[in-house]
Design a protein around this motif. Structure first.
Motif, mmCIF file in Angstrom:
data_model
loop_
_atom_site.group_PDB
_atom_site.id
_atom_site.type_symbol
_atom_site.label_atom_id
_atom_site.label_comp_id
_atom_site.label_asym_id
_atom_site.label_seq_id
_atom_site.Cartn_x
_atom_site.Cartn_y
_atom_site.Cartn_z
ATOM 1 N N GLY A 181 -19.706 20.912 -11.176
ATOM 2 C CA GLY A 181 -18.539 20.860 -10.312
ATOM 3 C C GLY A 181 -18.170 22.254 -9.843
ATOM 4 N N ILE A 182 -17.717 22.338 -8.622
ATOM 5 C CA ILE A 182 -17.185 23.580 -8.080
ATOM 6 C C ILE A 182 -15.846 23.233 -7.454
ATOM 7 C CG2 ILE A 182 -17.472 25.438 -6.392
ATOM 8 C CD1 ILE A 182 -20.517 25.122 -6.733
ATOM 9 N N VAL A 183 -14.800 23.944 -7.885
ATOM 10 C CA VAL A 183 -13.469 23.720 -7.340
ATOM 11 C C VAL A 183 -12.965 25.012 -6.705
ATOM 12 C CG1 VAL A 183 -12.928 21.868 -8.973
ATOM 13 C CG2 VAL A 183 -12.253 24.199 -9.513
ATOM 14 N N VAL A 184 -12.328 24.844 -5.565
ATOM 15 C CA VAL A 184 -11.764 25.972 -4.836
ATOM 16 C C VAL A 184 -10.432 25.506 -4.259
ATOM 17 C CG1 VAL A 184 -12.107 27.691 -3.016
ATOM 18 C CG2 VAL A 184 -14.107 26.664 -4.146
ATOM 19 N N THR A 185 -9.379 26.272 -4.518
ATOM 20 C CA THR A 185 -8.082 25.967 -3.916
ATOM 21 C C THR A 185 -7.479 27.250 -3.354
ATOM 22 O OG1 THR A 185 -6.886 26.212 -6.007
ATOM 23 C CG2 THR A 185 -7.593 23.993 -5.417
ATOM 24 N N GLY A 240 -7.313 32.564 -9.717
ATOM 25 C CA GLY A 240 -5.910 32.976 -9.732
ATOM 26 C C GLY A 240 -5.325 32.831 -11.120
ATOM 27 N N SER A 241 -4.212 32.123 -11.234
ATOM 28 C CA SER A 241 -3.534 31.939 -12.521
ATOM 29 C C SER A 241 -4.312 31.032 -13.470
ATOM 30 C CB SER A 241 -2.137 31.353 -12.293
ATOM 31 O OG SER A 241 -2.243 30.031 -11.765
ATOM 32 N N GLY A 242 -5.338 30.356 -12.958
ATOM 33 C CA GLY A 242 -6.158 29.490 -13.799
ATOM 34 C C GLY A 242 -5.592 28.101 -14.000
ATOM 35 N N ARG A 243 -4.686 27.687 -13.140
ATOM 36 C CA ARG A 243 -4.070 26.369 -13.308
ATOM 37 C C ARG A 243 -5.101 25.248 -13.302
ATOM 38 N NH1 ARG A 243 -2.057 24.226 -7.772
ATOM 39 N NH2 ARG A 243 -3.432 25.353 -6.342
ATOM 40 N N ASN A 244 -6.092 25.326 -12.411
ATOM 41 C CA ASN A 244 -7.120 24.286 -12.357
ATOM 42 C C ASN A 244 -8.127 24.453 -13.491
ATOM 43 O OD1 ASN A 244 -6.072 23.037 -9.980
ATOM 44 N ND2 ASN A 244 -6.887 24.751 -8.827
ATOM 45 N N ALA A 245 -8.462 25.693 -13.824
ATOM 46 C CA ALA A 245 -9.385 25.953 -14.928
ATOM 47 C C ALA A 245 -8.826 25.400 -16.235
ATOM 48 C CB ALA A 245 -9.652 27.449 -15.053
ATOM 49 N N ARG A 246 -7.549 25.611 -16.471
ATOM 50 C CA ARG A 246 -6.907 25.105 -17.703
ATOM 51 C C ARG A 246 -6.992 23.578 -17.755
ATOM 52 N NH1 ARG A 246 -3.090 29.150 -19.771
ATOM 53 N NH2 ARG A 246 -3.082 30.899 -18.309
ATOM 54 N N HIS A 247 -6.696 22.943 -16.636
ATOM 55 C CA HIS A 247 -6.750 21.477 -16.590
ATOM 56 C C HIS A 247 -8.165 20.974 -16.862
ATOM 57 C CE1 HIS A 247 -6.053 17.360 -15.435
ATOM 58 N NE2 HIS A 247 -7.039 17.452 -14.559
ATOM 59 N N LEU A 248 -9.144 21.563 -16.204
ATOM 60 C CA LEU A 248 -10.532 21.124 -16.366
ATOM 61 C C LEU A 248 -11.033 21.384 -17.781
ATOM 62 C CD1 LEU A 248 -11.709 22.351 -12.890
ATOM 63 C CD2 LEU A 248 -11.647 19.951 -13.631
ATOM 64 N N ALA A 249 -10.651 22.507 -18.358
ATOM 65 C CA ALA A 249 -11.022 22.793 -19.752
ATOM 66 C C ALA A 249 -10.385 21.762 -20.682
ATOM 67 C CB ALA A 249 -10.604 24.208 -20.134
ATOM 68 N N ALA A 264 8.389 31.268 -2.611
ATOM 69 C CA ALA A 264 7.378 30.967 -3.628
ATOM 70 C C ALA A 264 7.832 29.774 -4.457
ATOM 71 C CB ALA A 264 7.160 32.178 -4.529
ATOM 72 N N PRO A 265 6.889 28.908 -4.824
ATOM 73 C CA PRO A 265 7.250 27.772 -5.659
ATOM 74 C C PRO A 265 7.643 28.237 -7.055
ATOM 75 C CG PRO A 265 4.888 27.799 -5.208
ATOM 76 C CD PRO A 265 5.498 28.928 -4.461
ATOM 77 N N PRO A 266 8.426 27.439 -7.791
ATOM 78 C CA PRO A 266 8.790 27.804 -9.155
ATOM 79 C C PRO A 266 7.543 27.984 -10.021
ATOM 80 C CG PRO A 266 9.914 25.774 -8.455
ATOM 81 C CD PRO A 266 8.960 26.161 -7.374
ATOM 82 N N HIS A 267 7.675 28.795 -11.071
ATOM 83 C CA HIS A 267 6.539 29.099 -11.950
ATOM 84 C C HIS A 267 5.881 27.820 -12.490
ATOM 85 C CE1 HIS A 267 4.024 31.251 -14.760
ATOM 86 N NE2 HIS A 267 4.481 30.481 -15.728
ATOM 87 N N SER A 268 6.689 26.846 -12.886
ATOM 88 C CA SER A 268 6.118 25.611 -13.440
ATOM 89 C C SER A 268 5.260 24.892 -12.401
ATOM 90 C CB SER A 268 7.217 24.679 -13.939
ATOM 91 O OG SER A 268 8.081 24.332 -12.877
ATOM 92 N N GLU A 269 5.657 24.979 -11.125
ATOM 93 C CA GLU A 269 4.878 24.346 -10.064
ATOM 94 C C GLU A 269 3.571 25.093 -9.827
ATOM 95 O OE1 GLU A 269 5.511 23.498 -5.371
ATOM 96 O OE2 GLU A 269 7.242 23.142 -6.661
ATOM 97 N N VAL A 270 3.610 26.426 -9.932
ATOM 98 C CA VAL A 270 2.413 27.240 -9.756
ATOM 99 C C VAL A 270 1.383 26.905 -10.835
ATOM 100 C CG1 VAL A 270 1.522 29.601 -9.831
ATOM 101 C CG2 VAL A 270 3.617 29.109 -8.576
ATOM 102 N N MET A 271 1.834 26.592 -12.032
ATOM 103 C CA MET A 271 0.924 26.318 -13.139
ATOM 104 C C MET A 271 0.402 24.883 -13.126
ATOM 105 S SD MET A 271 0.304 29.137 -14.450
ATOM 106 C CE MET A 271 -0.704 28.580 -15.797
ATOM 107 N N GLN A 272 0.966 24.026 -12.296
ATOM 108 C CA GLN A 272 0.472 22.660 -12.199
ATOM 109 C C GLN A 272 -0.865 22.664 -11.469
ATOM 110 O OE1 GLN A 272 1.777 19.748 -13.457
ATOM 111 N NE2 GLN A 272 3.145 21.166 -14.505
ATOM 112 N N PRO A 273 -1.843 21.911 -11.975
ATOM 113 C CA PRO A 273 -3.115 21.834 -11.243
ATOM 114 C C PRO A 273 -2.886 21.237 -9.855
ATOM 115 C CG PRO A 273 -3.224 20.615 -13.320
ATOM 116 C CD PRO A 273 -1.828 21.090 -13.158
ATOM 117 N N SER A 274 -3.769 21.561 -8.960
ATOM 118 C CA SER A 274 -3.741 20.996 -7.623
ATOM 119 C C SER A 274 -3.810 19.472 -7.701
ATOM 120 C CB SER A 274 -4.950 21.533 -6.850
ATOM 121 O OG SER A 274 -5.357 20.644 -5.847
#
Length: 186
Positions: A91-95, A36-45, A4-14
């Motif tokens: 916009g619709i994002v899916v990762t 998921g963890s909302g990494r992309n949602a946080r960035h977009l917000a 698994a990638p490090p936590h900081s990497e998981v929280m980085q947007p795609s």
């Protein structure tokens, strides 16, 4: 041993979302499907979009509650009715998520001039780890087929990703035309 990638990497947007998010119409609502963890949602917000972050994991979604511009919604997208039948998104994002029966609903929920930014694993990924089930791996050119005749492709990749977690990935950024050809003749 965990891969698994490090936590900081998981929280980085795609990186794919970072590259194309600026094309989502300003003021448009964005659907982050299987957030998921909302990494992309946080960035977009953070970019000022109102984000509908949907996932079936209520515990993980709870981490998004109270974040400005994010509405976290618990829904099992693979069971029951599509929760956004009467809504449109700029916009619709899916990762890293694939459930093929949702493709028609996603396209129907995309507003005119709206952007679809999608990336997930593709065939060949079974050589590197999970997902390895073909039900969760895109076939060659599948995202292109999904949008053919409906959206205009801005960018597409079907690539091997090296790095700490090798994977086969397919990505698309596509826009719904401002008006359907039928509308333009009126």
């Amino acid at each position: 041993m965990s891969h698994a990638p490090p936590h900081s990497e998981v929280m980085q947007p795609s990186a794919w979302i970072l590259r194309w998010a600026h094309l989502i119409p300003s003021g448009g609502r964005v659907l982050d499907l299987a957030t998921g963890s909302g990494r992309n949602a946080r960035h977009l917000a953070g970019l000022g979009y109102d984000v509908e972050a949907v996932d079936r994991d209520a515990e993980t979604l709870a981490l998004l509650r109270g974040i400005s511009n994010i509405n976290a919604r618990v829904a099992d997208l693979e069971q029951g009715d599509w929760p956004y039948a009467s809504e449109e998104f700029g916009g619709i994002v899916v990762t890293n998520y694939l459930y093929r029966p949702l493709f028609p609903a996603l396209l129907a929920a995309l507003a005119h001039s709206g952007m679809l930014i999608y990336e997930t694993f593709s065939l060949g990924n079974e050589n590197f780890g999970k997902p390895s089930n073909p039900d969760f791996l895109l076939r060659t050119g599948e995202l292109l087929e999904v949008v053919r005749g409906k959206l205009r492709v801005i960018a597409y990749e079907d690539v091997f990703e090296g790095g700490p977690r090798p994977a086969m990935m397919q990505r698309i950024c596509a826009v719904r035309p401002a008006a359907d050809p039928v509308d333009e003749r009126r």
